[in-house]
Design an enzyme around this catalytic site. Structure first.
Site, PDB file in Angstrom:
ATOM      1  N   ASP A 130      -8.012  59.230  30.430  1.00 16.68           N
ATOM      2  CA  ASP A 130      -6.923  58.533  29.729  1.00 16.68           C
ATOM      3  C   ASP A 130      -7.385  57.979  28.395  1.00 16.68           C
ATOM      4  O   ASP A 130      -6.618  57.937  27.436  1.00 16.68           O
ATOM      5  CB  ASP A 130      -6.364  57.421  30.624  1.00 16.68           C
ATOM      6  CG  ASP A 130      -5.804  58.007  31.895  1.00 16.68           C
ATOM      7  OD1 ASP A 130      -4.774  58.681  31.826  1.00 16.68           O
ATOM      8  OD2 ASP A 130      -6.445  57.840  32.957  1.00 16.68           O
ATOM      9  N   TYR A 168       1.698  69.459  38.218  1.00 16.65           N
ATOM     10  CA  TYR A 168       1.077  68.346  37.482  1.00 16.65           C
ATOM     11  C   TYR A 168       2.198  67.494  36.896  1.00 16.65           C
ATOM     12  O   TYR A 168       3.265  67.377  37.476  1.00 16.65           O
ATOM     13  CB  TYR A 168       0.113  68.986  36.447  1.00 16.65           C
ATOM     14  CG  TYR A 168      -0.530  68.061  35.463  1.00 16.65           C
ATOM     15  CD1 TYR A 168      -1.366  67.026  35.877  1.00 16.65           C
ATOM     16  CD2 TYR A 168      -0.323  68.247  34.098  1.00 16.65           C
ATOM     17  CE1 TYR A 168      -1.960  66.185  34.944  1.00 16.65           C
ATOM     18  CE2 TYR A 168      -0.926  67.413  33.173  1.00 16.65           C
ATOM     19  CZ  TYR A 168      -1.729  66.379  33.590  1.00 16.65           C
ATOM     20  OH  TYR A 168      -2.316  65.552  32.666  1.00 16.65           O
ATOM     21  N   LYS A 226      -5.021  66.805  38.921  1.00 18.53           N
ATOM     22  CA  LYS A 226      -5.934  66.992  37.774  1.00 18.53           C
ATOM     23  C   LYS A 226      -6.921  68.115  38.086  1.00 18.53           C
ATOM     24  O   LYS A 226      -7.247  68.920  37.217  1.00 18.53           O
ATOM     25  CB  LYS A 226      -6.687  65.688  37.482  1.00 18.53           C
ATOM     26  CG  LYS A 226      -5.813  64.604  36.869  1.00 18.53           C
ATOM     27  CD  LYS A 226      -5.717  64.735  35.358  1.00 18.53           C
ATOM     28  CE  LYS A 226      -4.637  63.835  34.783  1.00 18.53           C
ATOM     29  NZ  LYS A 226      -4.500  63.891  33.332  1.00 18.53           N
TER      30      LYS A 226
HETATM   31  N1  LIG Z   1      -0.026  62.306  26.961  1.00 16.35           N
HETATM   32  C1  LIG Z   1      -1.133  62.043  27.621  1.00 16.35           C
HETATM   33  O1  LIG Z   1      -2.036  62.864  27.741  1.00 16.35           O
HETATM   34  C2  LIG Z   1      -1.297  60.708  28.240  1.00 16.35           C
HETATM   35  C3  LIG Z   1      -0.253  59.839  28.310  1.00 16.35           C
HETATM   36  N2  LIG Z   1      -0.427  58.616  28.881  1.00 16.35           N
HETATM   37  C4  LIG Z   1       0.754  57.792  29.024  1.00 16.35           C
HETATM   38  O2  LIG Z   1       0.632  56.613  28.275  1.00 16.35           O
HETATM   39  C5  LIG Z   1       1.333  55.576  28.957  1.00 16.35           C
HETATM   40  C6  LIG Z   1       0.394  54.391  29.095  1.00 16.35           C
HETATM   41  O3  LIG Z   1      -0.678  54.750  29.970  1.00 16.35           O
HETATM   42  P1  LIG Z   1      -1.945  53.823  30.091  1.00 16.35           P
HETATM   43  O4  LIG Z   1      -2.492  53.515  28.748  1.00 16.35           O
HETATM   44  O5  LIG Z   1      -2.821  54.420  31.111  1.00 16.35           O
HETATM   45  O6  LIG Z   1      -1.257  52.516  30.692  1.00 16.35           O
HETATM   46  P2  LIG Z   1      -1.649  51.014  30.428  1.00 16.35           P
HETATM   47  O7  LIG Z   1      -0.925  50.207  31.432  1.00 16.35           O
HETATM   48  O8  LIG Z   1      -3.119  50.900  30.335  1.00 16.35           O
HETATM   49  O9  LIG Z   1      -1.047  50.703  28.978  1.00 16.35           O
HETATM   50  C7  LIG Z   1       0.304  50.512  28.703  1.00 16.35           C
HETATM   51  C8  LIG Z   1       0.411  49.469  27.599  1.00 16.35           C
HETATM   52  O10 LIG Z   1       1.766  49.417  27.166  1.00 16.35           O
HETATM   53  C9  LIG Z   1       2.157  48.061  27.096  1.00 16.35           C
HETATM   54  N3  LIG Z   1       3.593  47.956  27.250  1.00 16.35           N
HETATM   55  C10 LIG Z   1       4.310  48.003  28.406  1.00 16.35           C
HETATM   56  N4  LIG Z   1       5.609  47.816  28.124  1.00 16.35           N
HETATM   57  C11 LIG Z   1       5.701  47.683  26.791  1.00 16.35           C
HETATM   58  C12 LIG Z   1       6.793  47.417  25.910  1.00 16.35           C
HETATM   59  N5  LIG Z   1       8.026  47.288  26.371  1.00 16.35           N
HETATM   60  N6  LIG Z   1       6.511  47.321  24.595  1.00 16.35           N
HETATM   61  C13 LIG Z   1       5.260  47.432  24.127  1.00 16.35           C
HETATM   62  N7  LIG Z   1       4.194  47.644  24.915  1.00 16.35           N
HETATM   63  C14 LIG Z   1       4.422  47.763  26.237  1.00 16.35           C
HETATM   64  C15 LIG Z   1       1.372  47.383  28.206  1.00 16.35           C
HETATM   65  O11 LIG Z   1       1.293  45.972  27.985  1.00 16.35           O
HETATM   66  C16 LIG Z   1       0.020  48.065  28.084  1.00 16.35           C
HETATM   67  O12 LIG Z   1      -0.793  47.428  27.137  1.00 16.35           O
HETATM   68  C17 LIG Z   1       1.773  56.148  30.304  1.00 16.35           C
HETATM   69  O13 LIG Z   1       3.129  56.506  30.247  1.00 16.35           O
HETATM   70  C18 LIG Z   1       0.925  57.367  30.466  1.00 16.35           C
HETATM   71  O14 LIG Z   1       1.578  58.370  31.202  1.00 16.35           O
HETATM   72  C19 LIG Z   1      -1.640  58.190  29.349  1.00 16.35           C
HETATM   73  C20 LIG Z   1      -2.721  59.019  29.298  1.00 16.35           C
HETATM   74  C21 LIG Z   1      -2.597  60.355  28.808  1.00 16.35           C
HETATM   75  C1  LIG Z   2      -1.560  62.624  31.301  1.00 13.22           C
HETATM   76  C2  LIG Z   2      -2.193  61.449  31.855  1.00 13.22           C
HETATM   77  O1  LIG Z   2      -3.385  61.431  32.121  1.00 13.22           O
HETATM   78  C3  LIG Z   2      -1.398  60.270  32.063  1.00 13.22           C
HETATM   79  O2  LIG Z   2      -0.233  60.255  31.712  1.00 13.22           O
HETATM   80  O3  LIG Z   2      -1.952  59.297  32.619  1.00 13.22           O
HETATM   81 MG   LIG Z   3      -3.876  59.754  33.327  1.00  9.36          MG
END
Ligand SMILES: NC(=O)C1=CN([C@@H]2O[C@H](COP(=O)(O)OP(=O)(O)OC[C@H]3O[C@@H](n4cnc5c(N)ncnc54)[C@H](O)[C@@H]3O)[C@@H](O)[C@H]2O)C=CC1
Ligand SMILES: CC(=O)C(=O)O
Ligand SMILES: [Mg+2]
Length: 551
Positions: free
Chosen positions: A259, A91, A164
C-alpha cells in the site's frame, strides 16, 4: 463410500478429467473419473462457459474460488486467458464484497492463521505446511485493519492475502506452489463482526501495543528463519502500523509494503507518463494528497524523493507537498497529528489567512490556493472530487493530473466519466478500479488502472529472480519507470499506463528492470548470465507438466 484424500482432492496436483488412463492407474484413481480424458484447453472452455452462467461478480468470485480450491492449474489457465475480464472478479473490487461475507460464506482454509492469543503457535503453524527452507518464494500477510477502502474486517480479510497472491501468479507467473497466504488475527474493532454469531475470528477488540509488536516481530523472525529466501509482503495494515513496521524492519528483513511502496510506485508511473505530456520535471510539481493515510503518504514519499532527484532540495521538495485529511489541510499546529502526516504538515503561519469552512481549510480552497499539478485521492471519501474540485484544478494548470485511487467502486473520489467532461478533456486521469474508456468531444479517453496490481507482481518476480536481500528505493523506481516505459501517453486520450490485457508481458519487463536495479544497488544475491531468460524461466505457466509418476 469413503473419499480418502487423493490427487483429486489436492488442488496443486489435481487434473480432474485430464488425468490420463496411465496416471489414473498410477495414482489410485481407477474408476474415480468419467471415461473421457480431456485436454486442459477443453477443461478451460467448459469452466469458462460455466462461469458465464453467473450474473453477478460475487457469484463468479465464488465459482472461481472453488475452482482455485479444486484445480490450481485450471483456475490459472482460465484467469490468464481472460485476465482483463477476470482480474476485477478475483481481485479488486469484487474481493472487497467477498471479504464482507467471508465468515458467513466460509468454504475452505488455504491460509495460515496466526492468532494474537497464541503467539507460541507461529512456528508450528508454518511447520504444518511441511515446507523446507528452499520451498517458499513469497508470503503475503495482512492484519486486515484497513482492507482496501472498507476498513477493519478481522479474519475475513484473509481473502486479500489470497487475492494478492492470485494476482502475483496470474500477472507475473509466481509459482503458486511456493507461496503462503497469512492472516494475523489480532482481533477486530468492527462491531458488525464482533456481534455476528457467524464470525470466525478472535472475538475481541484489536490488540495493540507490546503484544501486537511482539507478534509482528515473531512473524518476521520465524518466517525468515523457516523460509530465508522469501519476500514478505505486507498488505492492508493500518497507517500507523504500516509505516512503523516498514521503517523499523526494511533494512533487516526482505519486506515490502504494497500500500505504501507498490501504490507509491504505480503513482510514480502515472506522473512519469503525465510529465511526458506536460513537458515538466518532477521538481516543478505541486502535489496535493487527499486522504493522507498509508497509501497517500507513501505516494507523497516517493514523489518527494523524485523531486529531490530532479534537482529540488529536500526543503524545496517538502514545500511542494500538501496533505488534506478529515480535518482539512494538515498544518503543524494540529493537535495529535499522526506520525505519518508530520513530515508534510504545512506551517500554520503560512496558511493563516486562507479561507476556512467550519474552521478547516477544505479541499477546494486548498486547490485554489496551491494550484496543484497533481491531485491524488486516497481518502475513501466517495465523490469527493466534485465538479468544483475538477474546475479548480483546471483553473490552476493546463493539464492537471487527477488520480482518484480509492477502492473499491463505492469509495472512489470521482469517476472519469465525470472528470473528463468537467475538465473539457484536459485532466490526465487514472483510477484504482478498472473503468471503461470515456468518449468526449469525438475523442476516446482510455483510463489506466493505477492499481498496485500493475506493479507489485513484476516487482516481486524481479526480487525473487535476483534474490534481493531488501526491496530498495532504486528497485521501486526501476519498476515505476518500466511500467511507464511501456506506453506512449502523448496522443490525445491515450492511457497513462499499460493495458491490463498485457499484464504478463508488462510484469516480465518490470521484473527485468527490478532485478537489474537490485544488482546495481548491491542487494542481489543471485547472478544470471542471461537475465531476460532467467525471468522467463522463473515464470510458472498454467500447464500440466508430465506427472511425476510418469516423468
Ligand atoms: N489504487 C491502489 O493501488 C491503492 C488504493 N488504495 C486505496 O486508498 C484508500 C486509502 O487506503 P489506505 O491509505 O490504506 O487507508 P488509510 O486508512 O491508511 O488512509 C485513509 C486516509 O483518508 C483519510 N480520510 C478518511 N475520510 C476522509 C475524508 N472524508 N476526507 C479526507 N480524508 C479522509 C483518513 O483519515 C486516512 O488518513 C482506500 O480506498 C484504498 O483502497 C490503497 C492502496 C492501493
Ligand atoms: C489496491 C490496494 O492494495 C488497496 O486498495 O488497498
Ligand atoms: Mg491494499
Amino acid at each position: 463410500m469413503s473419499l480418502r484424500p487423493t490427487a483429486l482432492t489436492d488442488p496443486l496436483r489435481n487434473r480432474g478429467t485430464a488425468f490420463t488412463l496411465a496416471e489414473r492407474a498410477e495414482l489410485g484413481l481407477t474408476g474415480r473419473l468419467p471415461a473421457a480424458v480431456e485436454t486442459l484447453d477443453e477443461q478451460a472452455s467448459r469452466s469458462y462457459a460455466q462461469l458465464q452462467r453467473y450474473s453477478t461478480d460475487l457469484e463468479k468470485y465464488v465459482f472461481l474460488d472453488s475452482l482455485h480450491d479444486r484445480n490450481e492449474v485450471l483456475f490459472y489457465k482460465v484467469v490468464a486467458e481472460h485476465l482483463a475480464e477476470l482480474l476485477p472478479v478475483v481481485y479488486d473490487p469484487t474481493v472487497g464484497e467477498a471479504i464482507k461475507l467471508w465468515s458467513r460464506d466460509y468454504r475452505h482454509s488455504r491460509a495460515v492463521y496466526l492468532s494474537i492469543d497464541r503467539p507460541e503457535d507461529v512456528r508450528a503453524s508454518f511447520q504444518t505446511l511441511g515446507l523446507g527452507p528452499d520451498d517458499v518464494d513469497l508470503l503475503v500477510v495482512s492484519d486486515a485493519q484497513e482492507i482496501l477502502g472498507i476498513g477493519d474486517w478481522g479474519v475475513n480479510g484473509t481473502d486479500i492475502s489470497i487475492g494478492k497472491l492470485a494476482v502475483y501468479t496470474a500477472a507475473a507467473g509466481i509459482d503458486p506452489n511456493r507461496v503462503i497466504a497469512v492472516n494475523l488475527d489480532v482481533g477486530t474493532d468492527n462491531e458488525i463482526l464482533l456481534n455476528d454469531p457467524a464470525y470466525l475470528g478472535n472475538r475481541h477488540a484489536r490488540v495493540s501495543g507490546q503484544r501486537y509488536d511482539d507478534l509482528i516481530r515473531t512473524y518476521l523472525e520465524v518466517a525468515t528463519e523457516l523460509f530465508p529466501n522469501a519476500l514478505l509482503h505486507f498488505e492492508d495494515f493500518g497507517p500507523s502500523n504500516a509505516r512503523r513496521i516498514l521503517e523499523e524492519y526494511r533494512d533487516t528483513y526482505r519486506i515490502f509494503n504494497d500500500d505504501m511502496q507498490g501504490t507509491g510506485a504505480i503513482v510514480m508511473s502515472c506522473v512519469i507518463s503525465g510529465l511526458k505530456i506536460t513537458g515538466q520535471t518532477f521538481a516543478e510539481q505541486r502535489l496535493l494528497v487527499y486522504g493522507a493515510g498509508t497509501a497517500g503518504t507513501g505516494m507523497a514519499d516517493q514523489i518527494h524523493a523524485a523531486m529531490i532527484r530532479s534537482g529540488a532540495t529536500p526543503d524545496e521538495a517538502k514545500a511542494r507537498v500538501w496533505l488534506v485529511d478529515v480535518d482539512g489541510l494538515v498544518t503543524d499546529d494540529m493537535p495529535d497529528l499522526p506520525n505519518y502526516q508530520q513530515a508534510y504538515a504545512r506551517p500554520a503561519a503560512e496558511v493563516a489567512d486562507w479561507p476556512r469552512t467550519g474552521g478547516k481549510i477544505d479541499l477546494v480552497t486548498a486547490i485554489r490556493q496551491v494550484a496543484p499539478t497533481v491531485l491524488i485521492g486516497t481518502s475513501t471519501d466517495h465523490n469527493a472530487f466534485t465538479r468544483d474540485v475538477v474546475e479548480a484544478m483546471c483553473a490552476g494548470v493546463e493539464r492537471p493530473i487527477i488520480l482518484p485511487l480509492s477502492n473499491p467502486t463505492e469509495r472512489i473520489e470521482a469517476m472519469p466519466a465525470d472528470v473528463i467532461p468537467q475538465s473539457k478533456g484536459q485532466a490526465l486521469v487514472a483510477t484504482g478500479i478498472p473503468v471503461p474508456p470515456v468518449e468526449y468531444d469525438g475523442v476516446r479517453y482510455v483510463i489506466g488502472q493505477a492499481n498496485n496490481a500493475l506493479l507489485y507482481p513484476g516487482l516481486g518476480l524481479g526480487t525473487i529472480v535476483s534474490g534481493a536481500r531488501h526491496v530498495t528505493d532504486g528497485m521501486l523506481l526501476a519498476a515505476a519507470e518500466a511500467v511507464a516505459g511501456q506506453v506512449d501517453p502523448t496522443p490525445l486520450g491515450a492511457s497513462l499506463l499499460p493495458d491490463v490485457e498485457n499484464l504478463r508481458a508488462s510484469s516480465a519487463t518490470v521484473a527485468l528492470a527490478v532485478a537489474k536495479a537490485a544488482a546495481a544497488d548491491g542487494v542481489a544475491t543471485r547472478t544470471h548470465d542471461d537475465l531476460v531468460q532467467a525471468v522467463q524461466d522463473a515464470m510458472w505457466q498454467p500447464v500440466y507438466t508430465p506427472h511425476p509418476a510418469q516423468a
